[in-house]
Design a protein around this motif. Sequence first.
Motif, short mmCIF file in Angstrom:
data_model
loop_
_atom_site.label_atom_id
_atom_site.label_comp_id
_atom_site.label_asym_id
_atom_site.label_seq_id
_atom_site.Cartn_x
_atom_site.Cartn_y
_atom_site.Cartn_z
N GLN A 1 0.84 -1.18 0.00
CA GLN A 1 0.00 0.00 0.00
C GLN A 1 0.88 1.24 0.00
O GLN A 1 1.83 1.33 0.75
N LEU A 2 0.55 2.18 -0.86
CA LEU A 2 1.31 3.42 -0.95
C LEU A 2 0.75 4.45 0.01
O LEU A 2 -0.45 4.71 0.02
N ARG A 3 1.62 5.03 0.83
CA ARG A 3 1.22 6.09 1.76
C ARG A 3 1.95 7.36 1.37
O ARG A 3 3.15 7.35 1.12
N LEU A 4 1.19 8.47 1.32
CA LEU A 4 1.76 9.76 0.93
C LEU A 4 1.64 10.74 2.08
O LEU A 4 0.57 10.85 2.71
N VAL A 5 2.69 11.49 2.34
CA VAL A 5 2.69 12.50 3.39
C VAL A 5 3.25 13.79 2.82
O VAL A 5 4.40 13.83 2.36
N GLU A 6 2.43 14.84 2.89
CA GLU A 6 2.86 16.16 2.43
C GLU A 6 3.51 16.93 3.57
O GLU A 6 3.16 16.76 4.74
N SER A 7 4.43 17.80 3.21
CA SER A 7 5.05 18.70 4.19
C SER A 7 5.54 19.95 3.46
O SER A 7 5.56 19.99 2.23
N GLY A 8 5.92 20.95 4.24
CA GLY A 8 6.48 22.17 3.66
C GLY A 8 5.54 23.35 3.61
O GLY A 8 5.94 24.44 3.20
N GLY A 9 4.31 23.14 4.01
CA GLY A 9 3.36 24.26 4.01
C GLY A 9 3.68 25.24 5.13
O GLY A 9 4.53 25.00 5.98
N GLY A 10 2.97 26.35 5.12
CA GLY A 10 3.16 27.36 6.15
C GLY A 10 2.57 28.69 5.76
O GLY A 10 1.83 28.80 4.79
N LEU A 11 2.94 29.70 6.52
CA LEU A 11 2.49 31.07 6.28
C LEU A 11 3.61 31.83 5.59
O LEU A 11 4.75 31.83 6.05
N VAL A 12 3.26 32.48 4.48
CA VAL A 12 4.27 33.23 3.73
C VAL A 12 3.63 34.52 3.22
O VAL A 12 2.42 34.57 2.97
N GLN A 13 4.43 35.54 3.08
CA GLN A 13 3.94 36.81 2.56
C GLN A 13 3.78 36.75 1.04
O GLN A 13 4.45 35.95 0.37
N PRO A 14 2.90 37.55 0.49
CA PRO A 14 2.80 37.61 -0.98
C PRO A 14 4.15 37.87 -1.62
O PRO A 14 4.94 38.69 -1.12
N GLY A 15 4.42 37.16 -2.70
CA GLY A 15 5.71 37.25 -3.35
C GLY A 15 6.73 36.26 -2.83
O GLY A 15 7.81 36.12 -3.43
N GLY A 16 6.42 35.60 -1.75
CA GLY A 16 7.34 34.64 -1.15
C GLY A 16 7.31 33.29 -1.83
O GLY A 16 6.58 33.08 -2.81
N SER A 17 8.09 32.37 -1.28
CA SER A 17 8.23 31.03 -1.86
C SER A 17 8.08 29.96 -0.79
O SER A 17 8.40 30.19 0.39
N LEU A 18 7.62 28.82 -1.23
CA LEU A 18 7.58 27.61 -0.40
C LEU A 18 7.90 26.42 -1.30
O LEU A 18 7.60 26.45 -2.50
N ARG A 19 8.45 25.38 -0.70
CA ARG A 19 8.62 24.12 -1.43
C ARG A 19 7.89 23.03 -0.66
O ARG A 19 8.22 22.73 0.49
N LEU A 20 6.89 22.46 -1.33
CA LEU A 20 6.15 21.35 -0.74
C LEU A 20 6.81 20.04 -1.14
O LEU A 20 7.34 19.90 -2.24
N SER A 21 6.74 19.09 -0.23
CA SER A 21 7.25 17.75 -0.49
C SER A 21 6.12 16.74 -0.31
O SER A 21 5.26 16.90 0.56
N CYS A 22 6.16 15.72 -1.12
CA CYS A 22 5.22 14.60 -1.02
C CYS A 22 6.07 13.35 -0.91
O CYS A 22 6.63 12.87 -1.91
N ALA A 23 6.18 12.84 0.29
CA ALA A 23 7.02 11.67 0.56
C ALA A 23 6.18 10.41 0.57
O ALA A 23 5.14 10.36 1.22
N ALA A 24 6.65 9.42 -0.16
CA ALA A 24 5.93 8.15 -0.26
C ALA A 24 6.60 7.08 0.59
O ALA A 24 7.82 7.06 0.74
N SER A 25 5.78 6.20 1.10
CA SER A 25 6.29 5.04 1.83
C SER A 25 5.38 3.85 1.55
O SER A 25 4.28 4.00 1.01
N GLY A 26 5.86 2.70 1.91
CA GLY A 26 5.08 1.48 1.69
C GLY A 26 5.56 0.74 0.45
O GLY A 26 5.98 -0.40 0.52
N ILE A 27 5.43 1.40 -0.69
CA ILE A 27 5.95 0.85 -1.94
C ILE A 27 6.60 1.99 -2.71
O ILE A 27 6.42 3.16 -2.39
N THR A 28 7.32 1.67 -3.76
CA THR A 28 7.99 2.71 -4.52
C THR A 28 7.00 3.58 -5.28
O THR A 28 5.99 3.11 -5.80
N LEU A 29 7.32 4.86 -5.32
CA LEU A 29 6.49 5.82 -6.04
C LEU A 29 6.80 5.82 -7.54
O LEU A 29 6.04 6.37 -8.34
#
Length: 123
Positions: A1-29
């Motif tokens: 079974q594939l499990r996905l977990v997102e991270s990297g969100g947050g509060l940022v000002q307009p014009g700013g940047s974020l990098r989200l990650s989607c990490a998989a476990s269980g089986i290969t993505l």
Amino acid sequence: QLRLVESGGGLVQPGGSLRLSCAASGITLEPFGVAWFRQAPGKKREGVSCINSSGRDTNYVDSVKGRFTISRDNAKNTVYLQMNNLKPEDTAIYYCAAGHYTGTYDFDWYDYWGQGTQVTVSS
């Protein structure tokens, strides 16, 4: 079974940047296409970007073209969404999903979903 977990969100000002990650476990993505979706309060969930299994084919909705970049590192079993020049209208919960890549955002093609990560763009 594939499990996905997102991270990297947050509060940022307009014009700013974020990098989200989607990490998989269980089986290969690696065999799966992966998409990022988002859902703002009171709105339907919408597709944002998707990437095929090799990473060579990507798609973006018009509202994020030129600002967001999707990528994947199959060795790390992770897909990323680099978000630059963020706008208040990008505020939403962001979800990653894995399934059959079609270059579209039809929910029926995505079998596995993460729980989401909150992105808030505000001054």
